[in-house]
Design an enzyme around this catalytic site. Sequence first.
Site, short mmCIF file in Angstrom:
data_model
loop_
_atom_site.label_atom_id
_atom_site.label_comp_id
_atom_site.label_asym_id
_atom_site.label_seq_id
_atom_site.Cartn_x
_atom_site.Cartn_y
_atom_site.Cartn_z
N GLU A 54 0.82 -1.22 0.00
CA GLU A 54 0.00 0.00 0.00
C GLU A 54 0.85 1.26 0.00
O GLU A 54 0.40 2.32 -0.41
CB GLU A 54 -0.95 0.01 1.21
CG GLU A 54 -2.28 -0.63 0.91
CD GLU A 54 -3.38 -0.35 1.95
OE1 GLU A 54 -3.16 0.42 2.89
OE2 GLU A 54 -4.46 -0.94 1.80
N HIS A 87 8.44 -26.83 -0.45
CA HIS A 87 7.87 -28.02 -1.07
C HIS A 87 6.69 -27.67 -1.97
O HIS A 87 5.97 -28.56 -2.41
CB HIS A 87 7.45 -29.02 0.02
CG HIS A 87 8.61 -29.48 0.85
ND1 HIS A 87 9.23 -30.70 0.66
CD2 HIS A 87 9.30 -28.87 1.84
CE1 HIS A 87 10.24 -30.82 1.52
NE2 HIS A 87 10.30 -29.71 2.25
N LYS A 103 -13.91 -0.15 -4.14
CA LYS A 103 -15.02 0.20 -3.24
C LYS A 103 -16.12 0.92 -4.03
O LYS A 103 -17.30 0.67 -3.83
CB LYS A 103 -14.53 1.12 -2.12
CG LYS A 103 -13.63 0.42 -1.12
CD LYS A 103 -13.29 1.37 0.02
CE LYS A 103 -12.18 0.82 0.88
NZ LYS A 103 -11.67 1.80 1.84
O1 PA5 Z 1 -3.70 1.26 5.76
C1 PA5 Z 1 -4.83 1.68 5.59
O2 PA5 Z 1 -5.09 2.89 5.64
C2 PA5 Z 1 -5.98 0.74 5.33
O3 PA5 Z 1 -5.53 -0.57 5.29
C3 PA5 Z 1 -7.02 0.87 6.42
O4 PA5 Z 1 -6.43 0.62 7.67
C4 PA5 Z 1 -8.18 -0.08 6.21
O5 PA5 Z 1 -8.75 0.16 4.97
C5 PA5 Z 1 -9.24 0.08 7.31
O6 PA5 Z 1 -9.66 1.41 7.37
P1 PA5 Z 1 -10.52 1.94 8.57
O7 PA5 Z 1 -9.65 1.88 9.81
O8 PA5 Z 1 -10.87 3.34 8.20
O9 PA5 Z 1 -11.72 1.05 8.71
#
Ligand code: PA5
Length: 440
Positions: free
Chosen positions: A292, A313, A426
């Site tokens: 990310e 394996h 999303k």
């Molecule tokens: O790293 C990030 O920002 C994402 O992985 C969020 O943590 C994840 O989408 C969850 O978001 P939220 O805490 O708003 O529910």
Amino acid sequence: MIQFDDRRAVPFLREQELSSAGVRGLAAQRALVSGSGAGSDWLGWRDLLADPNDALLERIEHVATRLRAGANVIVVIGIGGSYLGAKALLAARTPYFKSSRSGPGGLLGGDSDSSGPEILFAGHHMSGRYMSELLAYLDGKSVYLIVISKSGTTLEPAIAFRILRQWLASKFDNTSERIVAITDAKYGALYSLAQKSGYEQFVIPDNVGGRFSVLTPVGLLPAACGGLDIKALFYGAVAQMNDIAASENNDSLRYAVLRHALLKSGYETELFAFFEPSLHYFAAWFQQLFAESEGKNHSGVFPTIAAYSTDLHSIGQYVQDGRRTLFETFLMIDPGGKTVIPDDRDDLDGLNYIAGRTLDGVNEKAYQGTAVAHEAGGVPNMTVRIHSLSEENLGRCLYFFEHAVSIGAYLLGVNPFDQPGVEAYKKEMFTALGKPDSAV
Ligand code: PA5
């Protein structure tokens, strides 16, 4: 302490490439430390280590003690950065076997120490089967919920929380005492719900993004509920940040520079490999952190994970002999176990040559053999090593990789702290679900 070994990666790089990445890496590190790089308003994960809030750590421990005293099961609800850090810490430190736990990767994915409540997770996917089996499993047990969402609108945990809090209300009085919410400081649906319902609340600081939030209540409260020493964990990360600050030429920078140079030389995939199964979710945390943070503008190393020797394996053939675009990073723990391979009078299985050695010692030799063979097969590899899986060392590793990924993203010219790409699915999903514009 963390040891870093790059001897099996350096020979794959041209001197010129490495030194130019080194110069740029140093500049990237200076941008991170001085707060002058992209996304510098998201550096709260460093600030909180520079100025530890012991009162907050104590409050987290206090709430965890209350939950541990009352619960048979604590369900932690969250996804992505609001899930993986807690899961990584608990899985790393929890005994493999306890009568009521399912183990890493088990259907319920439970974690707990030997004396405290079982810690289960929900809201990290949308399996209806998982939820119905979870509710059946919870029946008759004393259940508490920790719900974690910064935005408060993420679909998976929002649905799980709605189902679980209604289930809780059908089973217990005063359910608000059984729920702890970890939310944004001021905004969002979960924040408002927590305020209105009177839940115990912790804050995810504004300037800390989800995948960098493991050392906030997001990771620390579930970890404390699982019996981890969160002060040792937190101050391990502080110590690693201070060690790194003591030398500009530190191993975290070196690791970031080598990854970048390898990417530029055509090694596009990083296999994050470990020989201790309880590190599976630490690797998953690493994977999210790097994917990310770096995967933007059609660039970045693709991080994937391998559990060795199990996966030797399955994917071992490919790693040894497939397309030469892989490099490996091993996360190793010094062999410390006491399980000894026994001698056998008849030696029909031919194992007496290793009788008297520990199983962990043999596992270490498997790592050494793998590193040598993969290097010979054209797979550059590096090793990050800790002495034991103590809380302090886990904290050190968290900071080591957070520091490295920030430099890695700056080397690519991208903002490490945003994730615009995850919105696309999303949007399509909400269209498919018919979400009205007025909904939160
Ligand atoms: O790293 C990030 O920002 C994402 O992985 C969020 O943590 C994840 O989408 C969850 O978001 P939220 O805490 O708003 O529910």
